[in-house]
Write a protein that holds these residues in place. Sequence first.
Motif, PDB file in Angstrom:
ATOM      1  N   HIS A 289       0.789  -1.216  -0.108  1.00  0.00           N
ATOM      2  CA  HIS A 289      -0.010   0.033   0.031  1.00  0.00           C
ATOM      3  C   HIS A 289       0.827   1.354  -0.012  1.00  0.00           C
ATOM      4  CE1 HIS A 289       0.934  -0.932   3.979  1.00  0.00           C
ATOM      5  NE2 HIS A 289       0.784   0.227   4.559  1.00  0.00           N
ATOM      6  N   ARG A 290       2.142   1.075   0.101  1.00  0.00           N
ATOM      7  CA  ARG A 290       3.048   2.309   0.158  1.00  0.00           C
ATOM      8  C   ARG A 290       4.361   1.866  -0.372  1.00  0.00           C
ATOM      9  NH1 ARG A 290       5.570   3.378   5.554  1.00  0.00           N
ATOM     10  NH2 ARG A 290       5.269   1.752   6.981  1.00  0.00           N
ATOM     11  N   VAL A 291       4.651   0.878  -0.935  1.00  0.00           N
ATOM     12  CA  VAL A 291       5.998   0.388  -1.558  1.00  0.00           C
ATOM     13  C   VAL A 291       5.813   0.121  -2.954  1.00  0.00           C
ATOM     14  CG1 VAL A 291       7.673  -1.377  -1.421  1.00  0.00           C
ATOM     15  CG2 VAL A 291       6.984  -0.138   0.717  1.00  0.00           C
ATOM     16  N   GLU A 292       6.721   0.256  -3.883  1.00  0.00           N
ATOM     17  CA  GLU A 292       6.814  -0.311  -5.119  1.00  0.00           C
ATOM     18  C   GLU A 292       8.141  -1.040  -5.105  1.00  0.00           C
ATOM     19  OE1 GLU A 292       6.209   1.881  -8.536  1.00  0.00           O
ATOM     20  OE2 GLU A 292       4.225   3.048  -7.617  1.00  0.00           O
ATOM     21  N   LEU A 293       8.093  -2.333  -5.704  1.00  0.00           N
ATOM     22  CA  LEU A 293       9.350  -3.250  -5.365  1.00  0.00           C
ATOM     23  C   LEU A 293      10.093  -3.465  -6.779  1.00  0.00           C
ATOM     24  CD1 LEU A 293      11.314  -5.305  -3.938  1.00  0.00           C
ATOM     25  CD2 LEU A 293       9.416  -6.830  -4.207  1.00  0.00           C
ATOM     26  N   CYS A 294      11.243  -3.252  -7.024  1.00  0.00           N
ATOM     27  CA  CYS A 294      12.030  -3.877  -8.098  1.00  0.00           C
ATOM     28  C   CYS A 294      12.918  -4.720  -7.730  1.00  0.00           C
ATOM     29  CB  CYS A 294      12.881  -2.805  -8.894  1.00  0.00           C
ATOM     30  SG  CYS A 294      13.603  -3.355 -10.331  1.00  0.00           S
ATOM     31  N   ALA A 295      12.797  -6.027  -8.143  1.00  0.00           N
ATOM     32  CA  ALA A 295      13.554  -7.315  -7.660  1.00  0.00           C
ATOM     33  C   ALA A 295      14.558  -7.360  -9.020  1.00  0.00           C
ATOM     34  CB  ALA A 295      12.825  -8.535  -7.578  1.00  0.00           C
ATOM     35  N   ALA A 296      15.734  -6.748  -8.658  1.00  0.00           N
ATOM     36  CA  ALA A 296      16.766  -6.934  -9.943  1.00  0.00           C
ATOM     37  C   ALA A 296      17.866  -8.142  -9.694  1.00  0.00           C
ATOM     38  CB  ALA A 296      17.498  -5.473  -9.898  1.00  0.00           C
ATOM     39  N   THR A 297      17.465  -9.290 -10.105  1.00  0.00           N
ATOM     40  CA  THR A 297      18.215 -10.394  -9.883  1.00  0.00           C
ATOM     41  C   THR A 297      18.506 -11.237 -10.979  1.00  0.00           C
ATOM     42  OG1 THR A 297      18.466 -12.133  -8.282  1.00  0.00           O
ATOM     43  CG2 THR A 297      16.257 -11.431  -8.879  1.00  0.00           C
ATOM     44  N   HIS A 298      19.453 -12.097 -11.316  1.00  0.00           N
ATOM     45  CA  HIS A 298      19.733 -13.317 -11.982  1.00  0.00           C
ATOM     46  C   HIS A 298      19.394 -14.379 -11.273  1.00  0.00           C
ATOM     47  CE1 HIS A 298      22.517  -9.944 -14.156  1.00  0.00           C
ATOM     48  NE2 HIS A 298      21.422  -9.912 -14.684  1.00  0.00           N
ATOM     49  N   ASN A 299      19.196 -14.252 -10.196  1.00  0.00           N
ATOM     50  CA  ASN A 299      18.887 -15.513  -9.219  1.00  0.00           C
ATOM     51  C   ASN A 299      17.479 -16.160  -9.564  1.00  0.00           C
ATOM     52  OD1 ASN A 299      17.878 -16.984  -6.757  1.00  0.00           O
ATOM     53  ND2 ASN A 299      20.198 -16.821  -6.621  1.00  0.00           N
ATOM     54  N   GLU A 300      17.510 -17.358 -10.108  1.00  0.00           N
ATOM     55  CA  GLU A 300      16.042 -17.988 -10.694  1.00  0.00           C
ATOM     56  C   GLU A 300      15.292 -18.366  -9.363  1.00  0.00           C
ATOM     57  OE1 GLU A 300      14.918 -21.842 -13.071  1.00  0.00           O
ATOM     58  OE2 GLU A 300      16.582 -20.864 -13.767  1.00  0.00           O
ATOM     59  N   ALA A 301      16.100 -18.830  -8.126  1.00  0.00           N
ATOM     60  CA  ALA A 301      15.165 -19.141  -7.103  1.00  0.00           C
ATOM     61  C   ALA A 301      14.451 -17.992  -6.385  1.00  0.00           C
ATOM     62  CB  ALA A 301      16.236 -19.822  -5.944  1.00  0.00           C
ATOM     63  N   SER A 302      15.313 -17.008  -6.353  1.00  0.00           N
ATOM     64  CA  SER A 302      14.363 -15.750  -5.868  1.00  0.00           C
ATOM     65  C   SER A 302      13.528 -15.107  -6.739  1.00  0.00           C
ATOM     66  CB  SER A 302      15.389 -14.632  -5.722  1.00  0.00           C
ATOM     67  OG  SER A 302      16.477 -14.686  -4.446  1.00  0.00           O
ATOM     68  N   THR A 303      13.739 -15.195  -8.126  1.00  0.00           N
ATOM     69  CA  THR A 303      12.769 -14.761  -9.233  1.00  0.00           C
ATOM     70  C   THR A 303      11.463 -15.629  -8.951  1.00  0.00           C
ATOM     71  OG1 THR A 303      14.469 -14.187 -10.507  1.00  0.00           O
ATOM     72  CG2 THR A 303      12.444 -14.303 -11.535  1.00  0.00           C
ATOM     73  N   ARG A 304      11.844 -16.924  -8.999  1.00  0.00           N
ATOM     74  CA  ARG A 304      10.557 -17.872  -8.756  1.00  0.00           C
ATOM     75  C   ARG A 304       9.766 -17.547  -7.394  1.00  0.00           C
ATOM     76  NH1 ARG A 304      10.152 -22.556 -11.750  1.00  0.00           N
ATOM     77  NH2 ARG A 304      11.908 -23.046 -13.238  1.00  0.00           N
ATOM     78  N   TYR A 305      10.473 -17.428  -6.378  1.00  0.00           N
ATOM     79  CA  TYR A 305      10.088 -16.918  -5.133  1.00  0.00           C
ATOM     80  C   TYR A 305       8.953 -15.783  -5.231  1.00  0.00           C
ATOM     81  CZ  TYR A 305       9.397 -15.843  -0.064  1.00  0.00           C
ATOM     82  OH  TYR A 305       8.753 -15.504   1.058  1.00  0.00           O
TER      83      TYR A 305
END
Length: 397
Positions: A295-311
């Motif tokens: 409600h007060r955050v926008e998130l950018c996940a900048a990663t090449h890690n497939e596990a975190s991307t899947r998560y």
Amino acid sequence: MGVTTIQPTTLFDPEDLKIAFSNKTDEELKLAHFLFRMMGKPTLVKLGGIATVWALKLGLPIKGLVKNTIYRHFCGGETAQQAQLAIRRMAKAKVYTVLDYAAEAKEDEDGFDYVLDEIMRNIRLAKVTGEIPYISVKLTGIGSRDIFQKLQEGELLTAEETAAFQRTENRLDLICKAAFEANITVYIDAEESWLQQAMDELAEKMMLRYNEHRAVVFNTLQMYRTDRIAYLTDLLKRSEGYDVVLGIKIVRGAYIEKEQERAAEYGYPSPVFSIKADTDHSFDKAIDICLQNLHRVELCAATHNEASTRYLVNQINRRGIADHRKCIYFSQLYGMSDNLTYNLASAGFNASKYLPYGDVATTLPYMIRRAEENTSIAGQMGRELSLLEAEMKRRGL
């Protein structure tokens, strides 16, 4: 940006090779395979980087070789206009661009102003074309490293240094204001831990100024740092009651050896995790914290890690975040992890590539860092190579 019970309908499959390499010609695929095979040899990468730097300094005729190999794979062109070809190619696959002026700035006011002018031109280009939704800013490109370090160490600035730092803040403000007016987004890069505190403070100031209705400005948190979960939690607490949408970009971190060596040299505890699993846990915990505060955050996940991307994809699905494209973003570097970027975009997620550009000679430090970072990422070269080889086999190459 709230949470609903509607489930995203498209599945993310990073194993889909046809989508992953849809933008690559046979020739580009072979080049990528060659480069990643070479980057799997750390000694060769280090020696090759040193040799290339000296060859260019000595004026030896190797610019064409560099331009047609590593530069071609990792960079968009020598100018933002040249980069538009790559921008448009990616856009056809629903992949957005984070435009990154990758040249190393000269450590003087003229150099900082030059970088400012370049970024401002990019924002005008973005406004006119509508093709560049994000730009990247490195604060040591528009301000003095020494002054950032003095501020971090609590040293008093001279009158001249105070004026110089004010000019740095003014440059950043001009960039953020122009991005706000052009309806694009600014990603402020993270840098070394001994410079970062003053950078965090500048980023927070810009977020309070421009992020009232959306995250115009994102600050970057390197999650290999042992203190970043505490910083994120504290930032959320301090911003309660303000009309601000926090822009949070999380990365694992790019300076691990430098951080560990400096800590050992000066005799203070290393600010970064020594075990990769701790960094992975920190990254995924930051995802959880941001998702709890959408409600007060926008998130950018900048990663090449497939596990975190899947998560993160699984969390979006499990929580039923129907409007995730407005508040959750994925990003990878141009020339890497196409299986993540293109399959995320195909599955309906907001995916982007960091696209650097600049003159071959001035972007060389950037390219060497990319190559050296890649050799140090456990399993990254093997993963890239296996995917490229599988696609080459699929195409009968």
